[in-house]
Design an enzyme around this catalytic site. Structure first.
Site, PDB file in Angstrom:
ATOM      1  N   ASP A  13       0.814  -1.224   0.000  1.00  0.00           N
ATOM      2  CA  ASP A  13       0.000   0.000   0.000  1.00  0.00           C
ATOM      3  C   ASP A  13       0.846   1.273   0.000  1.00  0.00           C
ATOM      4  O   ASP A  13       0.452   2.303   0.556  1.00  0.00           O
ATOM      5  CB  ASP A  13      -0.974   0.012   1.193  1.00  0.00           C
ATOM      6  CG  ASP A  13      -1.839  -1.232   1.216  1.00  0.00           C
ATOM      7  OD1 ASP A  13      -2.224  -1.685   0.122  1.00  0.00           O
ATOM      8  OD2 ASP A  13      -2.122  -1.750   2.307  1.00  0.00           O
ATOM      9  N   LYS A  16       1.791   2.007  -5.147  1.00  0.00           N
ATOM     10  CA  LYS A  16       2.282   1.417  -6.405  1.00  0.00           C
ATOM     11  C   LYS A  16       1.335   1.717  -7.563  1.00  0.00           C
ATOM     12  O   LYS A  16       1.769   2.032  -8.662  1.00  0.00           O
ATOM     13  CB  LYS A  16       2.431  -0.111  -6.243  1.00  0.00           C
ATOM     14  CG  LYS A  16       3.473  -0.509  -5.217  1.00  0.00           C
ATOM     15  CD  LYS A  16       3.560  -2.013  -5.048  1.00  0.00           C
ATOM     16  CE  LYS A  16       2.350  -2.624  -4.381  1.00  0.00           C
ATOM     17  NZ  LYS A  16       2.167  -2.239  -2.964  1.00  0.00           N
ATOM     18  N   GLY A  40      -4.569  -4.308  -3.731  1.00  0.00           N
ATOM     19  CA  GLY A  40      -5.565  -3.262  -3.928  1.00  0.00           C
ATOM     20  C   GLY A  40      -4.816  -2.012  -4.339  1.00  0.00           C
ATOM     21  O   GLY A  40      -4.092  -1.437  -3.539  1.00  0.00           O
ATOM     22  N   HIS A  41      -4.917  -1.644  -5.600  1.00  0.00           N
ATOM     23  CA  HIS A  41      -4.151  -0.518  -6.130  1.00  0.00           C
ATOM     24  C   HIS A  41      -5.114   0.606  -6.506  1.00  0.00           C
ATOM     25  O   HIS A  41      -6.016   0.408  -7.316  1.00  0.00           O
ATOM     26  CB  HIS A  41      -3.319  -0.963  -7.343  1.00  0.00           C
ATOM     27  CG  HIS A  41      -2.298  -2.018  -6.993  1.00  0.00           C
ATOM     28  ND1 HIS A  41      -1.534  -2.662  -7.918  1.00  0.00           N
ATOM     29  CD2 HIS A  41      -1.912  -2.523  -5.799  1.00  0.00           C
ATOM     30  CE1 HIS A  41      -0.727  -3.527  -7.317  1.00  0.00           C
ATOM     31  NE2 HIS A  41      -0.949  -3.467  -6.024  1.00  0.00           N
ATOM     32  N   GLN A 223       1.940  -6.287  -3.338  1.00  0.00           N
ATOM     33  CA  GLN A 223       2.522  -6.469  -2.006  1.00  0.00           C
ATOM     34  C   GLN A 223       3.868  -5.742  -1.914  1.00  0.00           C
ATOM     35  O   GLN A 223       4.022  -4.715  -2.544  1.00  0.00           O
ATOM     36  CB  GLN A 223       2.625  -7.960  -1.629  1.00  0.00           C
ATOM     37  CG  GLN A 223       1.274  -8.633  -1.436  1.00  0.00           C
ATOM     38  CD  GLN A 223       0.622  -9.068  -2.728  1.00  0.00           C
ATOM     39  OE1 GLN A 223       1.233  -9.717  -3.557  1.00  0.00           O
ATOM     40  NE2 GLN A 223      -0.628  -8.718  -2.929  1.00  0.00           N
TER      41      GLN A 223
HETATM   42  P1  GDP Z   1      -0.712   0.234  -3.519  1.00  0.00           P
HETATM   43  O1  GDP Z   1      -1.315  -1.020  -3.000  1.00  0.00           O
HETATM   44  O2  GDP Z   1       0.759   0.294  -3.305  1.00  0.00           O
HETATM   45  O3  GDP Z   1      -1.098   0.531  -4.945  1.00  0.00           O
HETATM   46  O4  GDP Z   1      -1.327   1.413  -2.635  1.00  0.00           O
HETATM   47  P2  GDP Z   1      -2.884   1.604  -2.242  1.00  0.00           P
HETATM   48  O5  GDP Z   1      -3.584   2.158  -3.425  1.00  0.00           O
HETATM   49  O6  GDP Z   1      -3.418   0.388  -1.614  1.00  0.00           O
HETATM   50  O7  GDP Z   1      -2.756   2.665  -1.070  1.00  0.00           O
HETATM   51  C1  GDP Z   1      -2.163   3.916  -1.266  1.00  0.00           C
HETATM   52  C2  GDP Z   1      -3.205   4.994  -0.923  1.00  0.00           C
HETATM   53  O8  GDP Z   1      -2.555   6.249  -0.830  1.00  0.00           O
HETATM   54  C3  GDP Z   1      -4.266   5.159  -1.996  1.00  0.00           C
HETATM   55  O9  GDP Z   1      -5.459   5.531  -1.372  1.00  0.00           O
HETATM   56  C4  GDP Z   1      -3.719   6.296  -2.856  1.00  0.00           C
HETATM   57  O10 GDP Z   1      -4.741   7.026  -3.513  1.00  0.00           O
HETATM   58  C5  GDP Z   1      -3.040   7.140  -1.818  1.00  0.00           C
HETATM   59  N1  GDP Z   1      -1.859   7.890  -2.282  1.00  0.00           N
HETATM   60  C6  GDP Z   1      -0.917   7.530  -3.188  1.00  0.00           C
HETATM   61  N2  GDP Z   1       0.063   8.464  -3.259  1.00  0.00           N
HETATM   62  C7  GDP Z   1      -0.279   9.440  -2.367  1.00  0.00           C
HETATM   63  C8  GDP Z   1       0.355  10.664  -1.956  1.00  0.00           C
HETATM   64  O11 GDP Z   1       1.429  11.032  -2.400  1.00  0.00           O
HETATM   65  N3  GDP Z   1      -0.295  11.379  -0.984  1.00  0.00           N
HETATM   66  C9  GDP Z   1      -1.464  10.988  -0.435  1.00  0.00           C
HETATM   67  N4  GDP Z   1      -2.010  11.751   0.506  1.00  0.00           N
HETATM   68  N5  GDP Z   1      -2.078   9.840  -0.802  1.00  0.00           N
HETATM   69  C10 GDP Z   1      -1.490   9.078  -1.750  1.00  0.00           C
HETATM   70  P1  IMO Z   2      -0.887  -4.237  -2.270  1.00  0.00           P
HETATM   71  O1  IMO Z   2      -0.492  -4.762  -3.639  1.00  0.00           O
HETATM   72  C1  IMO Z   2      -0.870  -4.739   2.036  1.00  0.00           C
HETATM   73  C2  IMO Z   2      -0.948  -8.835   3.568  1.00  0.00           C
HETATM   74  C3  IMO Z   2      -2.175  -9.288   4.332  1.00  0.00           C
HETATM   75  C4  IMO Z   2      -1.534 -10.257   5.314  1.00  0.00           C
HETATM   76  C5  IMO Z   2      -0.447 -10.913   4.452  1.00  0.00           C
HETATM   77  C6  IMO Z   2      -0.851 -12.254   3.863  1.00  0.00           C
HETATM   78  O2  IMO Z   2      -2.183  -3.495  -2.278  1.00  0.00           O
HETATM   79  O3  IMO Z   2       0.228  -3.506  -1.637  1.00  0.00           O
HETATM   80  P2  IMO Z   2      -2.447 -12.929   1.856  1.00  0.00           P
HETATM   81  O4  IMO Z   2      -3.921 -12.713   1.651  1.00  0.00           O
HETATM   82  O5  IMO Z   2      -1.594 -12.350   0.796  1.00  0.00           O
HETATM   83  O6  IMO Z   2      -2.108 -14.372   2.132  1.00  0.00           O
HETATM   84  O7  IMO Z   2      -2.119 -12.146   3.233  1.00  0.00           O
HETATM   85  O8  IMO Z   2      -0.160 -10.002   3.423  1.00  0.00           O
HETATM   86  N1  IMO Z   2      -1.206  -8.297   2.221  1.00  0.00           N
HETATM   87  C7  IMO Z   2      -1.132  -7.005   1.905  1.00  0.00           C
HETATM   88  N2  IMO Z   2      -0.904  -5.917   2.681  1.00  0.00           N
HETATM   89  N3  IMO Z   2      -1.011  -4.588   0.711  1.00  0.00           N
HETATM   90  C8  IMO Z   2      -1.213  -5.663  -0.083  1.00  0.00           C
HETATM   91  O9  IMO Z   2      -1.221  -5.578  -1.437  1.00  0.00           O
HETATM   92  C9  IMO Z   2      -1.318  -6.945   0.515  1.00  0.00           C
HETATM   93  N4  IMO Z   2      -1.539  -8.181   0.044  1.00  0.00           N
HETATM   94  C10 IMO Z   2      -1.455  -9.004   1.097  1.00  0.00           C
HETATM   95  O10 IMO Z   2      -2.788  -8.209   4.988  1.00  0.00           O
HETATM   96  O11 IMO Z   2      -0.872  -9.551   6.330  1.00  0.00           O
HETATM   97 MG    MG Z   3      -2.854  -1.660  -1.779  1.00  0.00          MG
END
Ligand code: GDP
Ligand code: IMO
Ligand code: MG
Length: 429
Positions: A13, A16, A40-41, A223
């Site tokens: 998270d 990416k 979850g992106h 991840q």
């Molecule tokens: P990922 O799994 O690495 O793709 O990240 P996620 O999308 O799960 O979580 C990142 C969260 O931070 C999302 O809600 C994005 O919209 C938000 N985000 C990404 N870059 C920034 C930033 O520079 N500032 C802020 N405030 N939010 C950001």
């Molecule tokens: P993105 O791509 C954050 C975590 C789960 C748990 C562990 C194992 O959005 O960064 P799993 O279901 O993969 O067997 O769970 O990994 N986990 C993540 N945490 N971002 C993710 O993906 C994750 N995908 C799995 O919360 O701790």
């Molecule tokens: Mg994510």
């Protein structure tokens, strides 16, 4: 280096999706190579927010998306996601998405086993997403997995389902969970086949052609290094290798095709599931970071644990992940904090350690060594150039570069696609 691999450098998270979406304008193809719909992106494009789990983020830019063989694919989740984005105006067809015919399928029994095992673990649970990721990878390595190509051969499918159910129904019954009926499952898969198979192909051939034609490939990791099954905080990890080396094996290309490795790191730290988190903040500052950063899991909805930037951990990720440069995200969330703290290493008793040890007991006992810096009061939110950043924010970024031994290649200052500062184009190497 024509190609770029984006990987998470912390516990996921990091942003990416935003970074891949931004970089996709410079790429021709975007490839997912590991993980599944545990990812979850989030992409924010004007008024529209896309939350993608399986679909490569480049699709939103109209780039060809490829789901590589290293991904575990829940066919029902894939079709549901295609329908979800269609409702947002993004049409995904076999012209825009290709799926590796040799990718492993996640079946409903995998999610059932994932949940049954987590429930049985009680306090020792990993905090998985409950989507069957671990059990599906286990079946792949055990050589009993059903793969995308099996959907085209009903007899093979029926035979393999028999073998799979002997194994899984025994396990499920042992956990006191409902078992699965072979005929029902077979019908369900055969009904899905006509919608899934048009996407399927040997993607390695297409990627080989693209590489030879000098087209730019962007590999989208899911991840992060600290969730890598070998290099992460085992057993509190996911079930795949998340490091950039996996981009090659997980898509069917050689290691030299991977190119520039861009590690994504937040300007602080978060973690969704259970497991060690040395710089975690259980106080009001942790709460503040969570509130300001909207730190709720995209997939799980669970509140993310928050803490200070752990430079020792990211330095370790830089080394094992082969990271050439960092994209530092969410700098804006730190705006207005009077003092910032960075973890630089760990202490266990009298011993100072530069990196997190592998043994779970030692990981749990590791106490961070901290240094502090003055914060900044001006807003960095939405900044699109260095000139817009307060001097203290630049100092913070420079200190992170020194401590992690990696240059900051990109900075992100809000969720919005274009609130990004490019320092060096990773496609230029
Ligand atoms: P990922 O799994 O690495 O793709 O990240 P996620 O999308 O799960 O979580 C990142 C969260 O931070 C999302 O809600 C994005 O919209 C938000 N985000 C990404 N870059 C920034 C930033 O520079 N500032 C802020 N405030 N939010 C950001
Ligand atoms: P993105 O791509 C954050 C975590 C789960 C748990 C562990 C194992 O959005 O960064 P799993 O279901 O993969 O067997 O769970 O990994 N986990 C993540 N945490 N971002 C993710 O993906 C994750 N995908 C799995 O919360 O701790
Ligand atoms: Mg994510």
């Amino acid at each position: 280096m024509a190609n770029v691999a984006v990987i998470g450098a912390q516990w996921g998270d990091e942003g990416k999706g935003k970074v891949v979406d931004w970089l996709a304008s410079r790429a021709d193809l975007v490839v997912r190579f590991q993980g599944g719909h545990n990812a979850g992106h989030t992409l924010v494009v004007g008024d529209e927010t896309f939350k993608l789990s399986l679909l490569p983020s480049g699709l939103v830019r109209g780039k060809l998306g490829i789901i590589g063989n290293g991904v575990v694919v829940d066919p029902e989740a894939l079709l549901a996601e295609i329908d979800k984005v269609a409702a947002q105006g993004l049409r995904v067809t076999p012209d825009t998405l290709r799926l590796a015919e040799n990718a492993t399928l996640i079946l409903p029994l995998h999610a059932a086993l994932d949940r049954a095992r987590e429930a049985a673990r009680g306090d020792r649970r990993i905090g998985t997403t409950g989507r069957g990721i671990g059990p599906a990878y286990e079946d792949k390595v055990a050589r009993r997995a059903i793969r995308v190509c099996d959907l085209a051969e009903p007899e093979t499918l029926s035979d393999k389902l028999g073998e799979l159910l002997r194994h899984h129904n025994t396990l499920l019954a042992g956990f006191g969970a409902p078992t699965f009926d072979k005929a029902e499952l077979l019908d369900r898969l055969l009904a899905l086949a006509p919608r899934i198979l048009p996407f399927a192909e040997p993607v390695w051939e297409r990627l080989d052609e693209a590489r030879r034609a000098g087209r730019r490939i962007l590999f989208e990791g899911a991840q992060a290094v600290m969730l890598d099954v070998d290099h992460g905080t085992y057993p509190f990890v996911t079930s795949s290798n998340t490091v950039a080396a996996t981009a090659a094996a997980g898509s069917g290309l050689g290691p030299s095709a991977v190119g520039f490795v861009l590690g994504i790191a937040k300007a602080y730290s978060t973690r969704v599931g259970a497991g060690p988190f040395p710089t975690e903040l259980a106080d009001a500052t942790g709460q503040l970071l969570g509130d300001r950063g909207h730190e709720f899991g995209t997939v799980t909805g669970r509140r993310r644990r928050c803490g200070w930037f752990d430079a020792a951990l990211v330095r370790q990720a830089v080394k094992v992940g082969g990271i050439h440069g960092l994209a530092l995200t969410k700098l804006d969330v730190l705006d207005g904090l009077p003092e910032l703290t960075i973890g630089t290493g760990y202490r266990i008793g009298a011993d100072a350690l530069p990196h997190l040890p592998a043994a779970p007991g030692a990981q749990a006992r590791a106490v961070p060594i901290y240094e502090s810096m003055e914060g900044w009061s001006a807003s960095t939110r939405g900044a699109r150039s260095w000139a817009e950043l307060p001097a203290q924010a630049i100092k913070y970024v420079r200190r992170i570069e020194e401590l992690t031994e990696a240059p900051v290649t990109l900075l992100s200052t809000s969720p919005e696609r274009d609130d990004t500062i490019l320092v060096r184009d990773p496609f230029e190497g």
